[in-house]
Design an enzyme around this catalytic site. Structure first.
Site, PDB file in Angstrom:
ATOM      1  N   HIS A 101     -11.534   7.368   4.625  1.00  0.00           N
ATOM      2  CA  HIS A 101     -10.621   8.495   4.790  1.00  0.00           C
ATOM      3  C   HIS A 101     -11.328   9.765   4.313  1.00  0.00           C
ATOM      4  O   HIS A 101     -12.138   9.721   3.384  1.00  0.00           O
ATOM      5  CB  HIS A 101      -9.358   8.316   3.947  1.00  0.00           C
ATOM      6  N   ASP A 152       0.801  -1.222   0.000  1.00  0.00           N
ATOM      7  CA  ASP A 152       0.000   0.000   0.000  1.00  0.00           C
ATOM      8  C   ASP A 152       0.837   1.278   0.000  1.00  0.00           C
ATOM      9  O   ASP A 152       0.285   2.374   0.104  1.00  0.00           O
ATOM     10  CB  ASP A 152      -0.947   0.014   1.205  1.00  0.00           C
ATOM     11  N   CYS A 172      -5.028   9.629  -3.119  1.00  0.00           N
ATOM     12  CA  CYS A 172      -4.343   8.629  -2.299  1.00  0.00           C
ATOM     13  C   CYS A 172      -2.905   8.413  -2.765  1.00  0.00           C
ATOM     14  O   CYS A 172      -2.019   8.152  -1.952  1.00  0.00           O
ATOM     15  CB  CYS A 172      -5.093   7.297  -2.346  1.00  0.00           C
ATOM     16  N   ARG A 192     -10.307   5.675  10.652  1.00  0.00           N
ATOM     17  CA  ARG A 192      -8.859   5.513  10.699  1.00  0.00           C
ATOM     18  C   ARG A 192      -8.236   6.455  11.740  1.00  0.00           C
ATOM     19  O   ARG A 192      -7.855   6.028  12.820  1.00  0.00           O
ATOM     20  CB  ARG A 192      -8.243   5.735   9.314  1.00  0.00           C
ATOM     21  N   ARG A 237       0.065  -1.979   7.733  1.00  0.00           N
ATOM     22  CA  ARG A 237       0.684  -0.789   7.147  1.00  0.00           C
ATOM     23  C   ARG A 237       1.716  -0.141   8.064  1.00  0.00           C
ATOM     24  O   ARG A 237       2.292   0.898   7.707  1.00  0.00           O
ATOM     25  CB  ARG A 237      -0.388   0.238   6.759  1.00  0.00           C
TER      26      ARG A 237
END
Length: 302
Positions: A201, A102, A295, A172, A127
């Protein structure tokens, strides 16, 4: 816990929300001449998707059973990279790391403004290694990375509008990190609650178009957050569901040119009516991991 089932786009979406604006209403152009828009040269950071894969499911868009074509992802990413260069912007390239699929979603890696670099603290352990990678990169380009005690997922949830930071929470980033961000940056932070896990997000439900203008998808936000946005940005572009569900709001603007998913045709028309220049790109392969234009793009604010 996030629902990891792939989203359904049928009529149940409409039934789920009491508050709903039809796409035809939302897409209606405002009367009068559009405002004059001025581009500003930007500096971005991006990470090539050399190791991109959907190896786990930590958002509703990720399906580990769906095949991913890395070559297609790389070609689409490179087109985005070249688009920024063609528009006159500079792009720092970050070295991708095997085992961190990612990393291509570079916006999540931190927040940089006024020579201060805040490195992300990720919610999911999958992550966590990215934090170290981004901190190392920040150090290599002259910053001293600052960490937060609570979870923050960088520009995924922290978006700068003028001298204000809009900060998402709910899925998140921990709301308690907002006070930490405000203290570190010395900027006011507006907390906005996200309520739909498909828009996990802030940058999936809200786009910053210039220092005074945003676009957003109201059903992704709590009633209180909708009221805040309406009060702060009465001239905001309100985007409909058809464009929101192709990640149309996961866009990057230089004040005139707005790079966005090519599938967000209604939003593109709204942008033109408001005096912006939409620049469509296809990042459909990277959308399989739950990300698109923004992103993939960390803006380094001066």
């Amino acid at each position: 816990m996030e629902n990891t089932q792939r989203p359904s786009f049928d009529c149940e979406i409409r039934a789920k929300y009491r508050w709903f604006m039809t796409d035809s209403y939302v897409a209606a152009a405002r009367l009068g001449s559009p405002a004059r828009r001025t581009p500003r040269t930007r500096r971005y950071a991006m990470t090539p998707p050399a190791f991109f894969a959907v190896a786990y499911a930590i958002n509703p868009w990720m399906d580990v059973t769906a095949p991913v074509d890395v070559q297609v992802a790389q070609a689409q990413w490179e087109h985005l990279h070249q688009t920024y260069l063609r528009l006159g912007h500079s792009v720092d390239l970050i070295e991708p790391i095997s085992g961190l699929p990612d990393m291509v979603y570079t916006a999540n890696g931190g927040f940089i403004a006024h020579d201060i670099a805040v490195v992300a603290r990720f919610r999911f352990p999958e992550r966590a290694g990215e934090s170290r990678a981004y901190a190392s990169w920040m150090s290599s380009v002259g910053y001293r990375p600052v960490t937060t005690r609570h979870v923050n997922e960088g520009q995924g949830d922290l978006l700068m509008v003028g001298e204000r930071v809009l900060a998402g929470y709910g899925f998140r980033t921990d709301q308690r990190a907002h006070a930490e961000i405000a203290a570190v940056l010395g900027l006011p932070v507006v907390s906005l609650e996200l309520v739909d896990p498909r828009f996990y997000h802030l940058d999936t439900a809200l786009a910053v178009l210039d220092d005074h203008t945003i676009a957003y998808y109201p059903p992704a936000f709590s009633t209180a957050a909708q009221e805040q946005l309406s009060a702060l940005f009465p001239d905001a572009i309100v985007v409909g569901s058809a464009d929101a569900f192709v990640f149309g709001l996961n866009a990057v603007s230089d004040g005139l040119n707005v790079v966005l998913p090519v599938a967000a045709m209604g939003f593109a028309a709204q942008l033109r009516a408001a005096g912006f220049e939409p620049v469509g790109v296809d990042l459909s392969e990277l959308l399989k991991g739950g990300g698109s234009v923004k992103c993939c793009t960390l803006e380094i604010h001066p």
